[in-house]
Design a protein around this motif. Structure first.
Motif, PDB file in Angstrom:
ATOM      1  N   PHE A 178       0.818  -1.208   0.000  1.00 11.90           N
ATOM      2  CA  PHE A 178       0.000   0.000   0.000  1.00 11.90           C
ATOM      3  C   PHE A 178       0.855   1.263   0.000  1.00 11.90           C
ATOM      4  N   SER A 179       2.052   1.204   0.597  1.00 11.35           N
ATOM      5  CA  SER A 179       2.934   2.384   0.561  1.00 11.35           C
ATOM      6  C   SER A 179       3.428   2.632  -0.866  1.00 11.35           C
ATOM      7  N   ALA A 180       3.662   1.572  -1.631  1.00 12.73           N
ATOM      8  CA  ALA A 180       4.053   1.735  -3.040  1.00 12.73           C
ATOM      9  C   ALA A 180       2.883   2.279  -3.855  1.00 12.73           C
ATOM     10  N   ILE A 181       1.676   1.787  -3.577  1.00  9.10           N
ATOM     11  CA  ILE A 181       0.480   2.296  -4.269  1.00  9.10           C
ATOM     12  C   ILE A 181       0.318   3.792  -3.980  1.00  9.10           C
ATOM     13  N   TYR A 182       0.464   4.163  -2.710  1.00  4.41           N
ATOM     14  CA  TYR A 182       0.357   5.585  -2.336  1.00  4.41           C
ATOM     15  C   TYR A 182       1.393   6.418  -3.095  1.00  4.41           C
ATOM     16  N   THR A 183       2.636   5.947  -3.114  1.00  5.49           N
ATOM     17  CA  THR A 183       3.713   6.708  -3.756  1.00  5.49           C
ATOM     18  C   THR A 183       3.461   6.867  -5.251  1.00  5.49           C
ATOM     19  N   GLY A 184       3.002   5.796  -5.898  1.00 10.75           N
ATOM     20  CA  GLY A 184       2.685   5.879  -7.322  1.00 10.75           C
ATOM     21  C   GLY A 184       1.519   6.819  -7.599  1.00 10.75           C
ATOM     22  N   MET A 185       0.450   6.689  -6.818  1.00  9.31           N
ATOM     23  CA  MET A 185      -0.718   7.554  -7.018  1.00  9.31           C
ATOM     24  C   MET A 185      -0.395   9.008  -6.688  1.00  9.31           C
ATOM     25  N   ALA A 186       0.469   9.224  -5.688  1.00 10.70           N
ATOM     26  CA  ALA A 186       0.871  10.591  -5.345  1.00 10.70           C
ATOM     27  C   ALA A 186       1.556  11.259  -6.538  1.00 10.70           C
ATOM     28  N   GLN A 187       2.398  10.497  -7.223  1.00  6.36           N
ATOM     29  CA  GLN A 187       3.074  11.072  -8.390  1.00  6.36           C
ATOM     30  C   GLN A 187       2.075  11.420  -9.494  1.00  6.36           C
ATOM     31  N   VAL A 188       1.084  10.568  -9.710  1.00  7.43           N
ATOM     32  CA  VAL A 188       0.067  10.832 -10.731  1.00  7.43           C
ATOM     33  C   VAL A 188      -0.767  12.057 -10.345  1.00  7.43           C
ATOM     34  N   ILE A 189      -1.292  12.054  -9.131  1.00  5.53           N
ATOM     35  CA  ILE A 189      -2.180  13.143  -8.682  1.00  5.53           C
ATOM     36  C   ILE A 189      -1.429  14.475  -8.630  1.00  5.53           C
ATOM     37  N   ASN A 190      -0.218  14.467  -8.064  1.00  3.28           N
ATOM     38  CA  ASN A 190       0.554  15.711  -7.952  1.00  3.28           C
ATOM     39  C   ASN A 190       0.884  16.282  -9.334  1.00  3.28           C
ATOM     40  N   GLU A 191       1.196  15.385 -10.281  1.00  2.00           N
ATOM     41  CA  GLU A 191       1.485  15.863 -11.642  1.00  2.00           C
ATOM     42  C   GLU A 191       0.237  16.442 -12.294  1.00  2.00           C
ATOM     43  N   LEU A 192      -0.892  15.787 -12.123  1.00  4.87           N
ATOM     44  CA  LEU A 192      -2.135  16.281 -12.725  1.00  4.87           C
ATOM     45  C   LEU A 192      -2.529  17.648 -12.175  1.00  4.87           C
ATOM     46  N   TYR A 193      -2.407  17.821 -10.853  1.00  3.56           N
ATOM     47  CA  TYR A 193      -2.816  19.073 -10.228  1.00  3.56           C
ATOM     48  C   TYR A 193      -1.718  20.128 -10.204  1.00  3.56           C
ATOM     49  N   LYS A 194      -0.519  19.719 -10.627  1.00  3.01           N
ATOM     50  CA  LYS A 194       0.641  20.613 -10.688  1.00  3.01           C
ATOM     51  C   LYS A 194       0.965  21.257  -9.333  1.00  3.01           C
ATOM     52  N   LYS A 195       0.656  20.514  -8.277  1.00  2.00           N
ATOM     53  CA  LYS A 195       1.033  20.921  -6.921  1.00  2.00           C
ATOM     54  C   LYS A 195       0.984  19.680  -6.036  1.00  2.00           C
ATOM     55  N   VAL A 196       1.519  19.802  -4.844  1.00  2.00           N
ATOM     56  CA  VAL A 196       1.565  18.658  -3.930  1.00  2.00           C
ATOM     57  C   VAL A 196       0.213  18.493  -3.252  1.00  2.00           C
ATOM     58  N   ILE A 197      -0.482  17.428  -3.641  1.00  2.00           N
ATOM     59  CA  ILE A 197      -1.732  17.043  -2.988  1.00  2.00           C
ATOM     60  C   ILE A 197      -1.428  15.909  -2.018  1.00  2.00           C
ATOM     61  N   LEU A 198      -0.656  14.935  -2.484  1.00  2.00           N
ATOM     62  CA  LEU A 198      -0.231  13.794  -1.670  1.00  2.00           C
ATOM     63  C   LEU A 198       1.293  13.873  -1.505  1.00  2.00           C
ATOM     64  N   PRO A 199       1.766  14.257  -0.331  1.00  3.19           N
ATOM     65  CA  PRO A 199       3.209  14.465  -0.156  1.00  3.19           C
ATOM     66  C   PRO A 199       4.002  13.158  -0.188  1.00  3.19           C
ATOM     67  N   ILE A 200       5.201  13.216  -0.782  1.00  6.07           N
ATOM     68  CA  ILE A 200       6.095  12.056  -0.785  1.00  6.07           C
ATOM     69  C   ILE A 200       7.426  12.368  -0.093  1.00  6.07           C
ATOM     70  N   GLY A 201       7.594  13.611   0.330  1.00  3.58           N
ATOM     71  CA  GLY A 201       8.788  13.992   1.082  1.00  3.58           C
ATOM     72  C   GLY A 201      10.073  13.918   0.276  1.00  3.58           C
ATOM     73  N   PRO A 202      10.166  14.683  -0.816  1.00  2.00           N
ATOM     74  CA  PRO A 202      11.385  14.633  -1.610  1.00  2.00           C
ATOM     75  C   PRO A 202      12.603  15.091  -0.813  1.00  2.00           C
ATOM     76  N   ILE A 203      13.747  14.497  -1.117  1.00  2.00           N
ATOM     77  CA  ILE A 203      14.985  14.847  -0.425  1.00  2.00           C
ATOM     78  C   ILE A 203      15.733  15.881  -1.278  1.00  2.00           C
ATOM     79  N   GLY A 204      16.266  16.895  -0.634  1.00  2.00           N
ATOM     80  CA  GLY A 204      17.062  17.897  -1.370  1.00  2.00           C
ATOM     81  C   GLY A 204      16.198  18.834  -2.031  1.00  2.00           C
TER      82      GLY A 204
END
Length: 194
Positions: A168-194
């Motif tokens: 489920f953590s992998a599902i969340y991470t994958g969906m976060a990338q899709v949703i964040n890209e579609l909305y062009k902002k962070v909706i589901l945070p993934i905590g990028p480093i740097g």
């Protein structure tokens, strides 16, 4: 003489969500089996071959084209993990080989645990979400190996529970990338480093 340079812009889609979702959904299904909900059947093997296996290999090849060595290595390797897992279940049924011995199965899981632990180190430069996926997957492989080594059902159940969380953590991470890209902002945070 004029120095002309051509610059190519990569306009291809991000293949990481495909790989993460393929890995995550297949992992959840297998670990629902590991906690005893149902037996290994055509659903798990079909997902293992086609979504967990082939879709991840395709995602890995797409990542190669983008120059992402980490994702190429991870997606392609885990795609072939799922294909090899399906083969381990199916080949003995053909009569071409015997089922894996306990020692070889434990060794298989330990090797995948070591490999995953090494990839976890790479996630320290990527995101907290991927750190969680790879840390929990490393723990999962070692718990599965320990459960097979000891034949302890409680360890198997704990491993399955960790596997469901990992998936489920992998599902969340994958969906976060899709949703964040579609909305062009962070909706589901993934905590990028740097």
């Amino acid at each position: 003489m004029e120095n002309n340079k051509t610059q190519l812009i990569d306009a291809t889609a991000n293949p990481a969500p495909l790989g993460l979702l393929a890995f995550g959904m297949t992992t959840v299904l297998l670990n629902l089996h590991n906690i005893g909900l149902f037996k290994i059947d055509a659903i798990i093997l079909g997902m293992g071959i086609f979504y967990g296996g082939l879709a991840q290999v395709i995602a890995g090849i797409m990542e190669w084209k983008k120059g992402n060595t980490f994702a190429t290595t991870a997606f392609t390797s885990y795609g072939f993990f799922w294909l090899s897992f399906a083969a381990l279940v199916l080949l003995p049924k053909t009569g071409l080989t015997t089922a894996p011995e306990n020692a070889s199965l434990v060794s298989y899981l330990v090797m995948w645990g070591i490999f995953t632990g090494a990839l976890f180190v790479g996630t320290l430069k990527i995101s907290k979400a991927l750190q969680f996926v790879f840390a929990s997957l490393t723990i999962l492989f070692f718990l599965l190996a320990l459960g097979d080594y000891t034949h302890n059902d409680t360890i198997g159940f704990i491993a399955g529970s960790v596997g469901i969380i990992c998936g489920f953590s992998a599902i969340y991470t994958g969906m976060a990338q899709v949703i964040n890209e579609l909305y062009k902002k962070v909706i589901l945070p993934i905590g990028p480093i740097g």
